[in-house]
Scaffold this active site. Structure first.
Site, PDB file in Angstrom:
ATOM      1  N   ASN A  13      23.154  91.337  33.622  1.00 48.57           N
ATOM      2  CA  ASN A  13      22.100  92.259  33.210  1.00 48.57           C
ATOM      3  C   ASN A  13      20.836  91.950  34.009  1.00 48.57           C
ATOM      4  O   ASN A  13      20.177  90.941  33.753  1.00 48.57           O
ATOM      5  CB  ASN A  13      21.860  92.084  31.696  1.00 48.57           C
ATOM      6  CG  ASN A  13      20.649  92.849  31.200  1.00 48.57           C
ATOM      7  OD1 ASN A  13      20.174  93.780  31.857  1.00 48.57           O
ATOM      8  ND2 ASN A  13      20.150  92.464  30.034  1.00 48.57           N
ATOM      9  N   LYS A  15      18.087  93.498  34.012  1.00 49.64           N
ATOM     10  CA  LYS A  15      16.856  93.913  33.306  1.00 49.64           C
ATOM     11  C   LYS A  15      15.968  94.729  34.263  1.00 49.64           C
ATOM     12  O   LYS A  15      16.481  95.426  35.112  1.00 49.64           O
ATOM     13  CB  LYS A  15      16.124  92.703  32.726  1.00 49.64           C
ATOM     14  CG  LYS A  15      17.062  91.776  31.963  1.00 49.64           C
ATOM     15  CD  LYS A  15      16.329  90.762  31.141  1.00 49.64           C
ATOM     16  CE  LYS A  15      17.321  89.738  30.611  1.00 49.64           C
ATOM     17  NZ  LYS A  15      16.792  88.957  29.502  1.00 49.64           N
ATOM     18  N   HIS A 103      20.573  95.537  22.945  1.00 50.35           N
ATOM     19  CA  HIS A 103      20.061  94.272  23.506  1.00 50.35           C
ATOM     20  C   HIS A 103      18.814  93.877  22.707  1.00 50.35           C
ATOM     21  O   HIS A 103      18.024  94.733  22.320  1.00 50.35           O
ATOM     22  CB  HIS A 103      19.739  94.448  24.993  1.00 50.35           C
ATOM     23  CG  HIS A 103      19.428  93.150  25.667  1.00 50.35           C
ATOM     24  ND1 HIS A 103      18.209  92.525  25.542  1.00 50.35           N
ATOM     25  CD2 HIS A 103      20.191  92.337  26.436  1.00 50.35           C
ATOM     26  CE1 HIS A 103      18.232  91.388  26.214  1.00 50.35           C
ATOM     27  NE2 HIS A 103      19.429  91.248  26.765  1.00 50.35           N
ATOM     28  N   GLU A 105      16.037  92.764  23.489  1.00 51.08           N
ATOM     29  CA  GLU A 105      14.748  93.225  24.007  1.00 51.08           C
ATOM     30  C   GLU A 105      14.505  94.681  23.616  1.00 51.08           C
ATOM     31  O   GLU A 105      13.375  95.093  23.382  1.00 51.08           O
ATOM     32  CB  GLU A 105      14.712  93.037  25.537  1.00 51.08           C
ATOM     33  CG  GLU A 105      14.554  91.560  25.881  1.00 51.08           C
ATOM     34  CD  GLU A 105      15.159  91.141  27.199  1.00 51.08           C
ATOM     35  OE1 GLU A 105      15.483  92.005  28.029  1.00 51.08           O
ATOM     36  OE2 GLU A 105      15.331  89.911  27.393  1.00 51.08           O
ATOM     37  N   GLU A 175      24.325  87.240  21.361  1.00 54.11           N
ATOM     38  CA  GLU A 175      23.179  86.707  22.096  1.00 54.11           C
ATOM     39  C   GLU A 175      22.124  86.223  21.112  1.00 54.11           C
ATOM     40  O   GLU A 175      21.323  87.032  20.617  1.00 54.11           O
ATOM     41  CB  GLU A 175      22.577  87.804  22.982  1.00 54.11           C
ATOM     42  CG  GLU A 175      23.526  88.351  24.016  1.00 54.11           C
ATOM     43  CD  GLU A 175      22.776  88.853  25.233  1.00 54.11           C
ATOM     44  OE1 GLU A 175      23.068  88.368  26.327  1.00 54.11           O
ATOM     45  OE2 GLU A 175      21.868  89.691  25.087  1.00 54.11           O
ATOM     46  N   GLY A 181      16.539  84.030  27.883  1.00 58.10           N
ATOM     47  CA  GLY A 181      15.428  83.841  28.819  1.00 58.10           C
ATOM     48  C   GLY A 181      14.556  82.636  28.496  1.00 58.10           C
ATOM     49  O   GLY A 181      13.468  82.477  29.032  1.00 58.10           O
ATOM     50  N   SER A 221      20.729  82.247  28.312  1.00 60.13           N
ATOM     51  CA  SER A 221      20.496  81.138  29.252  1.00 60.13           C
ATOM     52  C   SER A 221      21.779  80.508  29.783  1.00 60.13           C
ATOM     53  O   SER A 221      21.855  79.285  29.969  1.00 60.13           O
ATOM     54  CB  SER A 221      19.589  80.067  28.618  1.00 60.13           C
ATOM     55  OG  SER A 221      18.330  80.634  28.302  1.00 60.13           O
ATOM     56  N   GLY A 242      21.664  87.081  32.075  1.00 59.92           N
ATOM     57  CA  GLY A 242      20.395  87.686  32.479  1.00 59.92           C
ATOM     58  C   GLY A 242      19.891  87.050  33.757  1.00 59.92           C
ATOM     59  O   GLY A 242      20.327  87.370  34.868  1.00 59.92           O
ATOM     60  N   GLY A 243      18.972  86.093  33.613  1.00 55.73           N
ATOM     61  CA  GLY A 243      18.297  85.479  34.759  1.00 55.73           C
ATOM     62  C   GLY A 243      19.225  85.042  35.887  1.00 55.73           C
ATOM     63  O   GLY A 243      18.956  85.313  37.063  1.00 55.73           O
TER      64      GLY A 243
HETATM   65  C1  PEP Z   1      20.305  88.713  28.571  1.00 54.62           C
HETATM   66  O1  PEP Z   1      19.280  89.282  28.894  1.00 54.62           O
HETATM   67  O2  PEP Z   1      21.235  89.366  28.079  1.00 54.62           O
HETATM   68  C2  PEP Z   1      20.375  87.260  28.745  1.00 54.62           C
HETATM   69  C3  PEP Z   1      21.371  86.607  28.213  1.00 54.62           C
HETATM   70  O3  PEP Z   1      19.363  86.678  29.483  1.00 54.62           O
HETATM   71  P1  PEP Z   1      19.305  85.153  30.033  1.00 54.62           P
HETATM   72  O4  PEP Z   1      20.668  84.844  30.614  1.00 54.62           O
HETATM   73  O5  PEP Z   1      18.227  85.167  31.058  1.00 54.62           O
HETATM   74  O6  PEP Z   1      19.001  84.288  28.863  1.00 54.62           O
END
Ligand code: PEP
Length: 260
Positions: A13, A15, A103, A105, A175, A181, A221, A242-243
Site C-alpha cells: 500500500n 498510500k 484502512h 487511516e 492491522e 507506520g 510496520s 505500507g512504508g
Molecule cells: C498500512 O498502511 O497498511 C501499513 C501496514 O503501514 P506500515 O507498514 O507502514 O505500518
C-alpha cells in the site's frame, strides 16, 4: 490466482506517496527481482495512488510474473454526483482486481465506519473485484482489553453475508492501529492470536470452508527483518505493507519471506 484456495499474499500500500514517474521507477526496480516462480508462490499486489493505476497497468502488462493491482479505496456509490469519488466498477474496468476497504487511516481521517465499509465491499463485489477488508484495534482499545470485541464488531458490521452465501473471494487484513507506520510491530504471538480469532469468527458466522480458504494478512510496520517470523505463524497468510513497500528491495525481500 484462485482465491477459492487460501493464498499466500503480499500487498504493498503506497498510500499518498510517489509521483507517477517515481511509481514507474519503483515498479521497474522490482520487476527484475520478482521471478514468475516467486509470484507464483506469493500473490503480489501493488496498491499505488489511483492516479497511477492506468499508466502502471498498461506499462507492466504482458510480464511473465504474476503482479496484480489494487486501489486504496472506492466509493460507496455506483455512479453519479459524488465529486472526487471513484467507483469500484471504474477501477475494475482498468484492470484493478483488489480494493482496500476500511484502512484505519480512512476510518480515522474520513469517518469511515464498518457500516460504510459494508457498502463499499458490496460495490467491489458487484464490480467483480476482491475486497481486502482491514480491521484492527487502537492502542487504547487493546489496553482496555477490548481487542476481541472490536475485531468481532468490525467483522460483523463490515462483512456482507453475500460473501459466503455466494462463495465470493475476499481477503482480511488485521492491522493493529498502534502498529501502522509507528515502527511498533505486533509480536508474532499477538498477530497469531487475533488471526486465530478472525478465523474462528468466520467459522462460526460463515462456514468452515470460508474459514479455511480465506487469506488473512497482517499489517503494521512489517519489514524485511521481521516478516519471516510473522509469516511463519499458522494463521498468518501474508502481509499488507505500507512504508516498506516504497523501497523495491525491502518489498521484494518481504515477498520472498512469504514464499513456501
Ligand atoms: C498500512 O498502511 O497498511 C501499513 C501496514 O503501514 P506500515 O507498514 O507502514 O505500518
Amino acid at each position: 490466482m484462485n482465491l477459492n484456495m487460501r493464498a499466500r499474499i503480499v500487498a504493498g500500500n503506497w498510500k499518498m506517496n510517489t509521483t507517477p514517474e517515481e511509481g514507474k521507477k519503483l515498479v521497474s526496480e522490482m520487476i527484475p527481482m520478482l521471478s514468475a516462480e516467486l509470484t507464483g508462490k506469493v500473490h503480489t499486489i501493488l496498491i499505488p495512488p489511483s492516479l497511477h493505476l492506468t499508466g502502471l497497468i498498461s506499462l507492466f502488462k504482458n510480464r511473465p510474473m504474476n503482479l496484480s493491482w489494487g486501489a486504496q479505496d472506492c466509493s460507496t456509490h455506483t455512479k453519479g454526483a459524488f465529486t472526487g469519488e471513484i467507483s469500484a466498477a471504474m477501477l475494475q474496468s482498468i484492470g484493478v482486481s483488489y480494493i482496500l476497504v476500511g484502512h484505519s487511516e480512512r476510518r480515522a481521517y474520513h469517518n469511515e465506519t464498518s457500516t460504510s465499509c459494508r457498502e463499499k465491499i458490496l460495490r467491489v463485489l458487484e464490480a467483480g473485484g476482491c475486497p481486502i477488508y482491514c480491521v484492527g484495534e487502537t492502542l487504547q482499545e487493546r489496553e482496555a482489553g477490548q481487542v476481541t470485541q472490536i475485531i468481532e464488531q468490525q467483522l460483523s458490521e463490515g462483512l456482507p453475508e453475500r460473501l459466503w452465501e455466494e462463495s465470493l473471494p475476499f481477503v482480511i487484513a488485521y492491522e493493529p492501529v498502534w502498529a501502522i507506520g509507528t515502527g511498533k510491530t505486533a509480536t508474532p504471538q499477538q498477530a497469531s492470536e487475533v488471526h486465530g480469532l478472525i478465523r474462528q469468527w468466520l467459522k462460526i458466522h460463515s462456514s468452515a470452508q470460508t474459514a479455511t480458504t480465506t487469506s488473512i494478512l497482517y499489517g503494521g510496520s512489517v519489514k524485511a527483518d521481521n516478516a519471516t517470523e510473522l509469516f511463519n505463524m499458522p494463521d498468518v497468510d501474508g502481509g499488507l505493507i505500507g512504508g516498506a513497500s516504497l523501497e523495491s528491495r525491502s518489498f521484494v525481500d518481504i515477498v520472498k519471506a512469504c514464499a513456501r
